[in-house]
Design a protein around this motif. Structure first.
Motif, PDB file in Angstrom:
ATOM      1  N   VAL A   1       0.867  -1.185   0.000  1.00 28.97           N
ATOM      2  CA  VAL A   1       0.000   0.000   0.000  1.00 28.97           C
ATOM      3  C   VAL A   1       0.899   1.228   0.000  1.00 28.97           C
ATOM      4  CG1 VAL A   1      -1.720   1.303   1.332  1.00 28.97           C
ATOM      5  CG2 VAL A   1      -1.884  -1.194   1.178  1.00 28.97           C
ATOM      6  N   SER A   2       1.933   1.150   0.826  1.00 30.65           N
ATOM      7  CA  SER A   2       2.880   2.261   0.964  1.00 30.65           C
ATOM      8  C   SER A   2       4.115   2.003   0.115  1.00 30.65           C
ATOM      9  CB  SER A   2       3.281   2.387   2.441  1.00 30.65           C
ATOM     10  OG  SER A   2       4.538   2.988   2.567  1.00 30.65           O
ATOM     11  N   GLU A   3       4.352   2.880  -0.846  1.00 32.84           N
ATOM     12  CA  GLU A   3       5.574   2.779  -1.663  1.00 32.84           C
ATOM     13  C   GLU A   3       6.806   2.946  -0.784  1.00 32.84           C
ATOM     14  OE1 GLU A   3       6.391   2.118  -4.818  1.00 32.84           O
ATOM     15  OE2 GLU A   3       4.313   1.655  -5.293  1.00 32.84           O
ATOM     16  N   LYS A   4       6.675   3.829   0.206  1.00 28.82           N
ATOM     17  CA  LYS A   4       7.804   4.194   1.063  1.00 28.82           C
ATOM     18  C   LYS A   4       8.408   2.970   1.757  1.00 28.82           C
ATOM     19  CE  LYS A   4       8.660   7.288   5.013  1.00 28.82           C
ATOM     20  NZ  LYS A   4       7.987   8.183   5.959  1.00 28.82           N
ATOM     21  N   GLU A   5       7.540   2.135   2.312  1.00 28.59           N
ATOM     22  CA  GLU A   5       8.039   1.003   3.096  1.00 28.59           C
ATOM     23  C   GLU A   5       7.741  -0.357   2.464  1.00 28.59           C
ATOM     24  OE1 GLU A   5       9.888   1.074   5.777  1.00 28.59           O
ATOM     25  OE2 GLU A   5       9.897   3.246   5.947  1.00 28.59           O
TER      26      GLU A   5
END
Length: 360
Positions: A282-286
């Motif tokens: 869901v999160s590109e960051k993590e």
């Protein structure tokens, strides 16, 4: 390629480097367990050897994926949606005071994109309930829900409470009935439902003393709190965020279910679509999905899905490649916690060794 004893010697060398109390490890290749073993001790005090099948560990945050799996079963049945307002599900308002009109969804909670944090703690749901805590606002970050990522244990203790509210079954019982029993796993969240002679003691490393301290709180039975249990409120007692006790070999069976997108042999826990949703970031960051995360950093150039855990001195790793059907479970009940590319060096190095020698 190295075999059995050679592998064990190499794992032992890594374990020695980080002064590990004990290490249990399982390797899956082509969808089958090809190696499982353990070294070191389950208890320093009793001098008992660690056993990969017998000994149960409190696996910490890998537990989150069991909570998420149970929630996804309800999503599949159409009882709830990932886009539902989480406040409606948990029974009190869940709204970031900086963005009062922005709905915080179940998907945001399960993916740590809810903007909720652990500043007020996470052992009681009251910390974020406006009717119970005058400082509830501190449980939210300043950014808009859904726009950023912060890992948060409170998210999953609340998700466990939602499970109870929806099913009217106590959290530990529900996980046992819907996931553990169908897969034939001897595991659970409730200390008194398990054979306590099987618990591997956990040890936190004290760098000043260069010594390991046993952590009895990891397996506190909490009988008094359980006797006064309130469904949908007392859920953090069982820690949906980190409290599952399971052996390394049984955790590998559970991992294979996720590797096969919800099925293990003839047992179906989740449909393929729901299982893939859990694994998709869901999160590109993590790279975090719904209590499973994607990474290309653990083994250089390899796409893996899984989760780690750390609590009370334990460090656990469960990672798999769903396309190529290989995976690893590595658990230590105490080591010198050196970090390497965001992972614990001990588990990372053992996984890379096992990949290079047995899978690659």
């Amino acid at each position: 390629m190295l075999f059995g004893q050679d592998i064990k010697n190499q794992v032992q060398a890594i374990a020695d480097q980080y002064k590990a109390v004990g290490v249990a490890y399982v390797v899956v290749k082509d969808g089958k367990v090809i190696m499982k073993d353990a070294l070191g001790k389950s208890s320093i005090e009793n001098n008992t050897p660690l056993d990969v099948d017998r000994h149960l560990f409190r696996i910490a945050s890998i537990s989150k994926s069991f909570t998420s799996t149970a929630i996804m079963q309800l999503v599949e049945k159409g009882k709830i949606s990932l886009d539902d307002d989480f406040g409606d599900l948990v029974g009190f308002p869940i709204r970031n005071p900086n963005f009062p009109d922005k709905k915080i969804t179940l998907r945001m909670v399960l993916s740590h994109t809810s903007s909720i944090n652990d500043v007020n703690g996470y052992f009681e749901l009251d910390v974020i309930n406006p009717a119970k805590n005058p400082n509830w606002q501190k449980s939210y970050n300043s950014y808009e829900p859904g726009t950023d990522y912060q890992y948060c244990n409170l998210n999953f203790n609340m998700a466990g409470a939602v499970l109870e509210r929806l099913t009217n079954v106590r959290f530990d019982t529900y996980i046992r009935q819907q996931i553990l029993n169908p897969l034939g796993l001897q595991a659970g969240h409730c200390v008194d439902s398990l054979d306590q002679t099987r618990f591997a003691s956990l040890y936190a490393y004290d760098s000043k003393e260069d010594a390991f301290e046993v952590q009895p709180l990891a397996y506190l039975p909490r009988r008094e709190e359980i006797s006064n249990y309130v469904m949908g409120e007392s859920t953090p007692i069982f820690s949906p965020t980190g409290g599952l006790k399971i052996s390394a070999s049984d955790l590998a069976q559970y991992m294979m279910m996720h590797m096969n997108y919800g099925k293990l042999g003839k047992v179906k826990i989740l449909g393929k679509k729901a299982s893939k949703t859990m694994q998709k970031k869901v999160s590109e960051k993590e790279g975090y999905g719904l209590a499973l995360l994607e990474t290309n950093k653990l083994i250089e150039g390899q796409h893996l899905v899984g989760h780690t855990g750390s609590a009370y001195g334990l460090y656990s790793s469960m990672f798999f490649n769903p396309k190529e059907k290989y995976g690893f479970v590595v658990i230590t009940n105490g080591c010198v916690p050196t970090s390497k590319d965001g992972n614990i060096a001990l588990t990372s190095e053992i996984i890379n060794l096992l990949y290079n020698e047995l899978v690659k």
